[in-house]
Structures are given as structure tokens and as C-alpha cells.
Design a protein around this motif. Structure first.
Motif: not given
Length: 344
Positions: A124-125, A153-154, A159-161, A191-193
Motif C-alpha cells: 500500500d501507499w 509504494r514499494r 518502487r515509486l516515490t 521517481k520510479y525504481d
């Protein structure tokens, strides 16, 4: 003491004992390799660490290597290293193992603790909002407001921040009409990982900022690169990144612009000290590829203290240094920010 009174006291004592045992039976329990036991709630397992909440000891981070076995009072979600997902009650097993309890989808069997990857893993966020400000009247007449949000959210693969912030201040100067601005700064970034391995990832990011007091109507830094999660534990996180960014500046006064392709070097660190205090430090350094004298640094460091499970207070120092500032402006801005935050 007559016989009837004795029977009543024995009955009350027995009832209290049963009540205590019932409460204990309804709690999760961890047995340690040294023989100790702890009851409470298993909140999760990640990266070889268990987060355990005990009424007596509070929230703890336990190394699974120190756990002999554990049990749960209800179904828990377990993901194994091979990708198998189990949602079942578990009971204490032999040393180094847990046992799936009867009544679930899977038949009772032992599961090695070494094969447990996650427990109650959440995708979840999560995030926080921090607000601060001040208002003075009398010999000085100032208004200041700061607001920041960070959310992420991971999952196992990515991972999105997203983060953003706003800082505004103004003051009345004796002899001058009205108030003039002392701060007017906002930013938003994302940022997207994507994780190629549990620790190694590629990223794309972008950040947009305006700082009118510094004479910057627009600062834009999109880019991409790779990163590495050196530590990703409930009480300690450290990752480093390297890549390429486009560093673009647009100035307020003359409308001029400055742009360059830059290397991006960055790291993030946060470390919990005890149960309620966290230290954090972030640095982003963008030196231009066409000129070593053209660079930008954005860094902060601070401390966060929990007031309650959802509220905290935070103090941080933010330092920005631009080697190509707007005309008549200085290179650096240092800000000391105190605020109160809410976790979600």
C-alpha cells in the motif's frame, strides 16, 4: 475464614488465572534461541528482520537468526523464497522451523525460518505530511509557513516515490508600506525504481522547482540511472545512486536560461535510534559534464521523534548550492525547518 468464603476466593483466583492464560493464548508468541519468550503481535518480516509489537516492551525489531520458532493466534500471510504464498495460522515448531496449523489450505507441515522471505508484506501507499510555521507581532511582524509531503509504494519489483513542498514567508519592514516576501519556494518531484535484483535497480526521476527569492522561476532536473540498496531494514535504510540528468534553470529578472547535461550522484540514509527517534540524511550532487564549475547541490539532514504511532515532530537543515545563481543573487540557501508531521 469460613468454608464458603474460601470457595469464593478460590473461584475468583481461578477465573483470573484462566483470563490471563486466555489473553496469552490469543497473542502471537516468539521463542528465542536463548530460551526467552515474548508475546504480542507479529507485524511483519522483511530482509531477515521481524517487527514485533509487545505490550510490555513496545515495538521491537528482531533478527530472525535469534528466533528459535514462533506462533500466531490467527492467519498470517507468509511469502517464501521460492514465491509460495501461505495464509494460515502457524504454531511453534522444532528449532529453526514453524509448523502450519491444521485447518488451513495446506496440510500441517514444518517450514524452515530460513525460507521465509516476507510476513504481512504490504504494497500500500505510505508516507507523511509535515507542516510548520510561525507568526510574530509587535517589534517584528512576520508570517511563515512550510508544508511538505512524501509518499511511496514499494513492491518486490519496483518502487515509486512522490514528494513536494512549499515554503512561504513575509515580513513588514518599518518605514515601508505592506509586507515583502522573505521566502517563496515550491517543488514537486517523482521517481520510479525498477529492481533487477533484490538490491540493484534502475531509475528515472524528475524534479521541478521555483524559488523566487533566489531569482529562479524554474529549475528542472529530469534524468535516469542506477542505484543500489545497501541496507533495507525496518530500522536502517541506505541506498546510493548514479546517473545522468539535464540541469535547466530559468531566471526571474532577465528571463535568461542556463542548461547543461550533468552527472547525478545521490544517496539516502535513515537510521532509527531506539523506538521513537530517527536520523536522516539526503544528498544530491549534479556536476555539469561540459564544465566542472557548473553544478548544483541539494542536501538535508535532520532528526524525527515520534509523539504517537502516527504523529511526530521533525527538525531538519536544508542546504542548496547553485554555482550559477540568478544575477545579483548568492550561491547558497540554508534553511532550518521545524514542523509537526502525520504518518499515513
Amino acid at each position: 475464614m469460613d468454608f464458603k468464603e474460601l470457595r469464593v476466593k478460590r473461584f475468583v483466583l481461578a477465573a483470573a488465572t484462566i483470563s490471563i492464560l486466555s489473553v496469552a493464548a490469543l497473542a502471537d508468541q516468539v521463542q528465542f534461541t536463548n530460551g526467552d519468550r515474548l508475546t504480542g503481535t507479529i507485524e511483519g518480516v522483511e530482509a531477515g528482520k521481524m517487527t514485533f509489537n509487545s505490550k510490555l516492551a513496545g515495538k521491537l525489531t528482531i533478527n530472525l537468526k535469534d528466533v528459535k520458532t514462533f506462533s500466531s493466534d490467527g492467519p498470517i500471510s507468509i511469502k517464501l523464497n521460492d514465491g509460495t504464498v501461505i495464509h494460515q495460522v502457524v504454531s511453534a515448531g522444532p528449532a529453526g522451523q514453524i509448523t502450519l496449523a491444521p485447518g488451513g489450505v495446506l496440510q500441517p507441515q514444518n517450514v524452515p525460518l530460513s525460507s521465509v522471505k516476507f510476513i504481512n508484506y504490504k504494497e500500500d501507499w505510505t508516507g507523511n505530511i509535515v507542516a510548520g510555521g510561525s507568526l510574530t507581532r509587535g517589534n517584528t511582524d512576520t508570517d511563515e509557513l512550510s508544508l511538505a509531503i512524501n509518499m511511496g509504494r514499494r513492491t518486490e519489483k519496483d518502487r515509486l516515490t512522490v514528494d513536494g513542498g512549499f515554503l512561504y514567508g513575509r515580513e513588514k519592514v518599518p518605514g515601508l508600506a505592506g509586507k515583502h516576501e522573505t521566502e517563496n519556494d515550491w517543488f514537486i518531484g517523482g521517481k520510479y525504481d525498477y529492481f533487477f535484483t533484490p538490491k540493484f535497480y534502475g531509475y528515472v526521476n524528475a524534479r521541478v522547482e521555483r524559488d523566487l527569492i533566489a531569482g529562479i522561476s524554474l529549475r528542472l532536473t529530469p534524468g535516469g540511472g542506477v542505484g543500489y540498496d545497501w541496507f533495507n531494514q525496518p530500522d536502517f535504510h541506505l541506498h546510493t545512486e548514479g546517473g545522468v540528468s539535464w540541469l535547466y534553470r530559468e531566471y526571474v529578472h532577465d528571463g535568461g536560461t542556463e542548461e547543461s547535461v550533468a552527472v547525478r550522484l545521490a544517496y539516502h540514509l535513515d537510521k532509527k535510534l531506539g523506538k521513537a527517534v530517527t536520523l536522516f540524511h539526503n544528498v544530491e550532487y549534479l556536476p555539469g559534464l561540459d564544465s566542472v564549475n557548473d553544478y548544483y547541490i541539494d542536501a538535508d539532514a535532520g532528526i524525527r521523534a515520534d509523539i504517537s504511532p502516527r504523529m511526530f515532530t521533525e527538525f531538519k537543515v536544508r542546504e542548496q548550492y547553485d554555482s550559477e545563481p540568478a544575477p545579483t543573487k548568492g550561491h547558497n540557501d540554508t534553511r532550518f525547518i521545524l514542523g509537526v508531521g502525520l504518518k499515513f
